[in-house]
Design a protein around this motif. Structure first.
Motif, PDB file in Angstrom:
ATOM      1  N   THR A  20       0.828  -1.200   0.000  1.00 44.22           N
ATOM      2  CA  THR A  20       0.000   0.000   0.000  1.00 44.22           C
ATOM      3  C   THR A  20       0.866   1.256   0.000  1.00 44.22           C
ATOM      4  O   THR A  20       1.976   1.259   0.558  1.00 44.22           O
ATOM      5  N   ALA A  21       0.355   2.309  -0.605  1.00 44.12           N
ATOM      6  CA  ALA A  21       1.104   3.573  -0.637  1.00 44.12           C
ATOM      7  C   ALA A  21       1.301   4.126   0.765  1.00 44.12           C
ATOM      8  O   ALA A  21       2.378   4.618   1.100  1.00 44.12           O
ATOM      9  N   ALA A  22       0.255   4.039   1.588  1.00 36.43           N
ATOM     10  CA  ALA A  22       0.372   4.526   2.965  1.00 36.43           C
ATOM     11  C   ALA A  22       1.439   3.748   3.724  1.00 36.43           C
ATOM     12  O   ALA A  22       2.240   4.322   4.478  1.00 36.43           O
ATOM     13  N   GLY A  23       1.448   2.425   3.550  1.00 36.24           N
ATOM     14  CA  GLY A  23       2.453   1.609   4.220  1.00 36.24           C
ATOM     15  C   GLY A  23       3.861   1.991   3.803  1.00 36.24           C
ATOM     16  O   GLY A  23       4.773   2.059   4.635  1.00 36.24           O
ATOM     17  N   LYS A  24       4.048   2.268   2.536  1.00 33.80           N
ATOM     18  CA  LYS A  24       5.383   2.610   2.044  1.00 33.80           C
ATOM     19  C   LYS A  24       5.907   3.912   2.648  1.00 33.80           C
ATOM     20  O   LYS A  24       7.080   4.003   3.043  1.00 33.80           O
TER      21      LYS A  24
ATOM     22  N   ASP B  81      14.437  -0.709  -2.506  1.00 33.29           N
ATOM     23  CA  ASP B  81      14.610   0.193  -3.646  1.00 33.29           C
ATOM     24  C   ASP B  81      13.438   1.166  -3.743  1.00 33.29           C
ATOM     25  O   ASP B  81      13.625   2.363  -4.008  1.00 33.29           O
ATOM     26  N   GLU B  82      12.234   0.646  -3.517  1.00 33.12           N
ATOM     27  CA  GLU B  82      11.037   1.490  -3.561  1.00 33.12           C
ATOM     28  C   GLU B  82      11.050   2.520  -2.435  1.00 33.12           C
ATOM     29  O   GLU B  82      10.721   3.692  -2.638  1.00 33.12           O
ATOM     30  N   LEU B  83      11.450   2.099  -1.232  1.00 33.25           N
ATOM     31  CA  LEU B  83      11.470   3.008  -0.084  1.00 33.25           C
ATOM     32  C   LEU B  83      12.515   4.108  -0.263  1.00 33.25           C
ATOM     33  O   LEU B  83      12.310   5.239   0.188  1.00 33.25           O
ATOM     34  N   ALA B  84      13.622   3.788  -0.914  1.00 36.36           N
ATOM     35  CA  ALA B  84      14.630   4.811  -1.191  1.00 36.36           C
ATOM     36  C   ALA B  84      14.049   5.905  -2.091  1.00 36.36           C
ATOM     37  O   ALA B  84      14.298   7.103  -1.895  1.00 36.36           O
ATOM     38  N   GLU B  85      13.256   5.491  -3.061  1.00 37.76           N
ATOM     39  CA  GLU B  85      12.602   6.459  -3.952  1.00 37.76           C
ATOM     40  C   GLU B  85      11.541   7.255  -3.198  1.00 37.76           C
ATOM     41  O   GLU B  85      11.388   8.467  -3.414  1.00 37.76           O
ATOM     42  N   VAL B  86      10.818   6.598  -2.303  1.00 38.60           N
ATOM     43  CA  VAL B  86       9.825   7.295  -1.484  1.00 38.60           C
ATOM     44  C   VAL B  86      10.492   8.354  -0.621  1.00 38.60           C
ATOM     45  O   VAL B  86      10.003   9.490  -0.493  1.00 38.60           O
TER      46      VAL B  86
ATOM     47  N   ALA C 159       3.351   5.653  -4.200  1.00 36.38           N
ATOM     48  CA  ALA C 159       2.219   5.227  -5.036  1.00 36.38           C
ATOM     49  C   ALA C 159       1.995   3.730  -4.878  1.00 36.38           C
ATOM     50  O   ALA C 159       2.920   2.965  -4.595  1.00 36.38           O
ATOM     51  N   ASP C 160       0.761   3.347  -5.031  1.00 32.73           N
ATOM     52  CA  ASP C 160       0.357   1.938  -5.106  1.00 32.73           C
ATOM     53  C   ASP C 160      -0.374   1.787  -6.431  1.00 32.73           C
ATOM     54  O   ASP C 160      -1.503   2.257  -6.574  1.00 32.73           O
ATOM     55  N   GLN C 161       0.307   1.202  -7.395  1.00 32.29           N
ATOM     56  CA  GLN C 161      -0.264   1.071  -8.735  1.00 32.29           C
ATOM     57  C   GLN C 161      -0.839  -0.329  -8.888  1.00 32.29           C
ATOM     58  O   GLN C 161      -0.207  -1.239  -9.398  1.00 32.29           O
TER      59      GLN C 161
ATOM     60  N   ILE D 127      -2.169   7.118  -4.069  1.00 32.85           N
ATOM     61  CA  ILE D 127      -0.969   7.869  -3.711  1.00 32.85           C
ATOM     62  C   ILE D 127      -1.096   8.260  -2.243  1.00 32.85           C
ATOM     63  O   ILE D 127      -2.201   8.417  -1.721  1.00 32.85           O
ATOM     64  N   ALA D 128       0.035   8.412  -1.559  1.00 31.47           N
ATOM     65  CA  ALA D 128       0.019   8.736  -0.131  1.00 31.47           C
ATOM     66  C   ALA D 128       1.225   9.578   0.229  1.00 31.47           C
ATOM     67  O   ALA D 128       2.270   9.533  -0.433  1.00 31.47           O
ATOM     68  N   ALA D 129       1.081  10.340   1.313  1.00 34.78           N
ATOM     69  CA  ALA D 129       2.165  11.168   1.835  1.00 34.78           C
ATOM     70  C   ALA D 129       2.126  11.104   3.356  1.00 34.78           C
ATOM     71  O   ALA D 129       1.064  10.903   3.952  1.00 34.78           O
ATOM     72  N   PRO D 130       3.280  11.291   4.013  1.00 38.93           N
ATOM     73  CA  PRO D 130       3.350  11.149   5.471  1.00 38.93           C
ATOM     74  C   PRO D 130       2.946  12.418   6.213  1.00 38.93           C
ATOM     75  O   PRO D 130       3.151  13.528   5.734  1.00 38.93           O
ATOM     76  N   ILE D 131       2.383  12.215   7.401  1.00 34.81           N
ATOM     77  CA  ILE D 131       2.050  13.307   8.320  1.00 34.81           C
ATOM     78  C   ILE D 131       3.080  13.282   9.444  1.00 34.81           C
ATOM     79  O   ILE D 131       3.266  12.253  10.097  1.00 34.81           O
TER      80      ILE D 131
END
Length: 273
Positions: free
Chosen positions: A138-142, A178-183, A190-192, A202-206
């Motif tokens: 999930t995007a939120a999880g990432k 690799d994905e987390l480095a990009e995040v 993103a969760d495609q 799509i998600a962003a952190p608070i």
């Protein structure tokens, strides 16, 4: 309730009034000193109790950390609610607020999509408030995993599983790293169609009071309504929203997109065409 658990909780509650000696702790729960010592040592091993240089016991840092996490989880929903509603009102997509719990994200709040021909239920029960979803898919999880300290992320990866939920699912630790480095580089994820073949997100952190991610805000849409590329056009608004929530909560976000921090930058409303 277990007698041992009851005694341990009673000791913790009594230490909330101030440090106590072994004799005082034993007296408060009505047991012999040897029994109280075993309880205190077990609590000390887990960080819930600390022994001072004067041999008295006080509440430990682990207890305060757990209390702080609990308060953040409760308070953030109330703070974020009006911002989630505005984000949903502007674009019509489903908006979620979620936190990381173990290897899953927990949905704390949700504002349902407002599509003309499918008002509420296109995501079904999988994303209702209180449900959980795998953090790796999930995007939120990432975005929440990307902000974990290195030791906690390593521990997570040591236990993580990567089932093929869809053909796009991440299938191993290195691919996730690799994905987390990009995040981390971008500040969003993103969760495609990685968790549900029919859903993009799509998600962003608070950010919380210490500047680290305590929750995530996400925008989800059916693949036939919006591709990830189309959803990414809403990133300025999403990033402004998480910044506004962070500021309202008392956190320390990093401003990215809007000078007035109100999330006022508009984009074209997604449609079903």
């Amino acid at each position: 309730m277990s007698q041992t658990v009851d005694r341990a909780l009673t000791i913790l509650a009594s230490l909330g009034e101030g440090p106590a000696s072994l004799e005082q702790a034993a007296s408060r729960i009505g047991v012999h000193k040897s029994t109280a010592l075993r309880l205190l040592r077990t609590l000390q091993e887990h960080g819930f109790v600390t022994r001072q240089s004067d041999h008295r016991y006080r509440l430990g840092g682990r207890l305060f950390a757990l209390a702080n996490q609990a308060l953040e989880g409760i308070d953030i929903r109330q703070v974020a609610a009006p911002f989630l509603a505005v984000l949903n009102e502007r674009y019509g997509h489903t908006v979620h607020l979620s936190v990381l719990e173990g290897d899953e994200v927990l949905y704390l709040d949700k504002v349902d999509a407002r599509y003309p021909d499918n008002a509420r239920g296109w995501l079904g029960e999988d994303s209702r408030i209180g449900r959980r979803a795998p953090a790796t898919a999930t995007a939120a999880g990432k975005v929440l995993l990307a902000d974990l300290p290195a030791d906690r992320l390593a521990a997570f990866l040591a236990e993580a599983e990567f089932p093929a939920r869809t053909p796009q699912s991440i299938r191993g630790p290195q691919a996730l790293l690799d994905e987390l480095a990009e995040v981390q580089r971008l500040g969003w994820a993103a969760d495609q169609a990685e968790y549900h073949e029919s859903v993009n997100c799509i998600a962003a952190p608070i950010a919380g009071t210490e500047g680290t991610a305590i929750a995530a805000c996400s925008i989800s849409a059916p693949v036939q309504v919006a591709s990830v590329v189309e959803l990414s056009k809403l990133l300025p608004e999403l990033l402004c929203t998480v910044e506004a929530i962070s500021l309202a909560y008392g956190g320390s976000p990093t401003p990215r997109w809007c000078e007035n921090r109100c999330g006022a930058k508009h984009a074209v409303r997604a449609s079903r065409t």
